[in-house]
Motif scaffolding. Structure first.
Motif, PDB file in Angstrom:
ATOM      1  N   LEU A  44       0.861  -1.182   0.000  1.00 45.16           N
ATOM      2  CA  LEU A  44       0.000   0.000   0.000  1.00 45.16           C
ATOM      3  C   LEU A  44       0.897   1.231   0.000  1.00 45.16           C
ATOM      4  N   LEU A  45       0.885   1.979  -1.104  1.00 43.84           N
ATOM      5  CA  LEU A  45       1.813   3.091  -1.273  1.00 43.84           C
ATOM      6  C   LEU A  45       1.185   4.441  -0.971  1.00 43.84           C
ATOM      7  N   GLU A  46       1.961   5.290  -0.318  1.00 51.64           N
ATOM      8  CA  GLU A  46       1.591   6.700  -0.192  1.00 51.64           C
ATOM      9  C   GLU A  46       1.921   7.407  -1.502  1.00 51.64           C
ATOM     10  N   ALA A  47       1.243   8.505  -1.765  1.00 56.29           N
ATOM     11  CA  ALA A  47       1.418   9.211  -3.030  1.00 56.29           C
ATOM     12  C   ALA A  47       2.854   9.674  -3.251  1.00 56.29           C
ATOM     13  N   ASP A  48       3.494  10.212  -2.225  1.00 53.89           N
ATOM     14  CA  ASP A  48       4.854  10.719  -2.419  1.00 53.89           C
ATOM     15  C   ASP A  48       5.850   9.595  -2.673  1.00 53.89           C
ATOM     16  N   THR A  49       5.616   8.426  -2.082  1.00 57.56           N
ATOM     17  CA  THR A  49       6.482   7.279  -2.333  1.00 57.56           C
ATOM     18  C   THR A  49       6.359   6.828  -3.781  1.00 57.56           C
ATOM     19  N   LEU A  50       5.141   6.806  -4.286  1.00 57.03           N
ATOM     20  CA  LEU A  50       4.937   6.432  -5.681  1.00 57.03           C
ATOM     21  C   LEU A  50       5.632   7.424  -6.605  1.00 57.03           C
ATOM     22  N   ALA A  51       5.547   8.705  -6.313  1.00 59.16           N
ATOM     23  CA  ALA A  51       6.176   9.716  -7.163  1.00 59.16           C
ATOM     24  C   ALA A  51       7.688   9.499  -7.250  1.00 59.16           C
ATOM     25  N   THR A  54      -6.718   2.684 -13.607  1.00 59.57           N
ATOM     26  CA  THR A  54      -7.968   1.992 -13.929  1.00 59.57           C
ATOM     27  C   THR A  54      -9.179   2.929 -13.948  1.00 59.57           C
ATOM     28  N   ARG A  55      -8.944   4.228 -13.939  1.00 62.75           N
ATOM     29  CA  ARG A  55     -10.054   5.180 -13.977  1.00 62.75           C
ATOM     30  C   ARG A  55     -10.718   5.176 -15.356  1.00 62.75           C
ATOM     31  N   SER A  56     -11.747   5.970 -15.524  1.00 62.80           N
ATOM     32  CA  SER A  56     -12.450   6.037 -16.797  1.00 62.80           C
ATOM     33  C   SER A  56     -11.534   6.627 -17.866  1.00 62.80           C
ATOM     34  N   VAL A 103      -3.836   2.247  -9.679  1.00 62.90           N
ATOM     35  CA  VAL A 103      -4.452   3.496  -9.223  1.00 62.90           C
ATOM     36  C   VAL A 103      -5.904   3.528  -9.684  1.00 62.90           C
ATOM     37  N   CYS A 104      -6.810   3.826  -8.772  1.00 65.88           N
ATOM     38  CA  CYS A 104      -8.201   4.079  -9.138  1.00 65.88           C
ATOM     39  C   CYS A 104      -8.521   5.535  -8.784  1.00 65.88           C
ATOM     40  N   GLY A 156      -5.612   6.055  -1.165  1.00 68.82           N
ATOM     41  CA  GLY A 156      -6.393   7.256  -1.452  1.00 68.82           C
ATOM     42  C   GLY A 156      -6.623   7.509  -2.924  1.00 68.82           C
ATOM     43  N   GLY A 157      -6.072   6.661  -3.790  1.00 67.37           N
ATOM     44  CA  GLY A 157      -6.299   6.769  -5.220  1.00 67.37           C
ATOM     45  C   GLY A 157      -5.693   8.010  -5.855  1.00 67.37           C
ATOM     46  N   PHE A 158      -6.121   8.265  -7.087  1.00 71.80           N
ATOM     47  CA  PHE A 158      -5.595   9.419  -7.826  1.00 71.80           C
ATOM     48  C   PHE A 158      -5.883  10.725  -7.087  1.00 71.80           C
ATOM     49  N   ALA A 159      -6.985  10.773  -6.359  1.00 69.77           N
ATOM     50  CA  ALA A 159      -7.324  11.981  -5.608  1.00 69.77           C
ATOM     51  C   ALA A 159      -6.214  12.356  -4.638  1.00 69.77           C
ATOM     52  N   ALA A 160      -5.590  11.354  -4.011  1.00 68.43           N
ATOM     53  CA  ALA A 160      -4.499  11.627  -3.072  1.00 68.43           C
ATOM     54  C   ALA A 160      -3.272  12.150  -3.807  1.00 68.43           C
TER      55      ALA A 160
END
Length: 221
Positions: A119-126, A139-141, A177-178, A204-208
């Motif tokens: 489970l990744l935090e947004a800054d870690t993913l960046a 996986t969003r629209s 990411v959703c 938190g998904g893309f919103a985070a």
């Protein structure tokens, strides 16, 4: 097919140590897990799928992963399974029973290592994206993806994960990411069961990611 049971007509709940724990992958039963995304990510029975809502059962079908007719639930509270009964009937599936999280521990004791997700935090993913260490699966629209997205992300709808990821090396590090984090764990569990083992999902998904003002791409690719 009989109606999904409820109340006193419900099949007996299988406890830890039951034959199910030793044969879930070889049986006609599909195991779905209703625990929280964090709990599921920390350890799950291989071959099981995280299930945040009933609509994800249809997504399993479109990915070719719903060949089995009986659905067995793992949940902290087995009353949570009631919200899935109508969907099971509509998909011609049978309610196969349920168990608490003790089934997970029993599997680990009998068979060894559980599956797990990060489970990744947004800054870690960046940071990982900037180092080319992770491939983002968005996986969003389609419309949301075209409007704004994480840089270098791939758009793969959740109903076509199996087809879209075919041929990708199994060692590829993937982060799912959703939109708001509600279904990312489900899609990550699908990816894991397709044979990928370095799988994470964004908390938190893309919103985070957007809220943290991290690098993004905008407009058509």
């Amino acid at each position: 097919m009989g109606a999904a049971p409820s109340g006193e007509n419900r099949p007996p709940i299988k406890s830890a140590g039951s034959p199910l724990a030793a044969s879930i992958q070889e049986s006609d039963t599909l195991l779905v897990d209703l625990r929280s995304p964090r709990a599921f990510a920390s350890g799950f029975i291989p071959g099981s799928f995280h299930l945040p809502d009933a609509g994800c059962l249809e997504l399993l079908r479109t990915n070719g992963l719903l060949a089995r007719r009986r659905i067995f639930f793992v949940a902290d509270d087995l009353d949570d399974t009631a919200r899935f009964h109508e969907t099971l009937r509509g998909l011609d599936l049978e309610y196969g029973g349920g168990s608490g999280p003790d089934l997970i521990d029993d599997w680990r004791k009998r068979h060894g290592e559980l599956g797990s997700l990060e489970l990744l935090e947004a800054d870690t993913l960046a940071v990982r994206i900037s180092a080319w260490k992770t491939l983002v699966v968005d996986t969003r629209s389609p419309a949301a993806f075209e409007r704004i997205r994480i840089r270098e992300a791939l758009h793969i709808p959740p109903d076509n994960l199996a087809g879209s990821l075919a041929g990708l090396p199994a060692e590829t590090a993937l982060c799912v990411v959703c939109e708001a984090g509600n279904r990312a764990c489900f899609s990550a569990s699908v990816v894991w069961n397709l044979g990928f083992r370095n799988v994470s999902f964004l908390k938190g998904g893309f919103a985070a990611y957007l809220e943290n003002r991290l690098p993004l791409a905008r407009g058509p690719r």
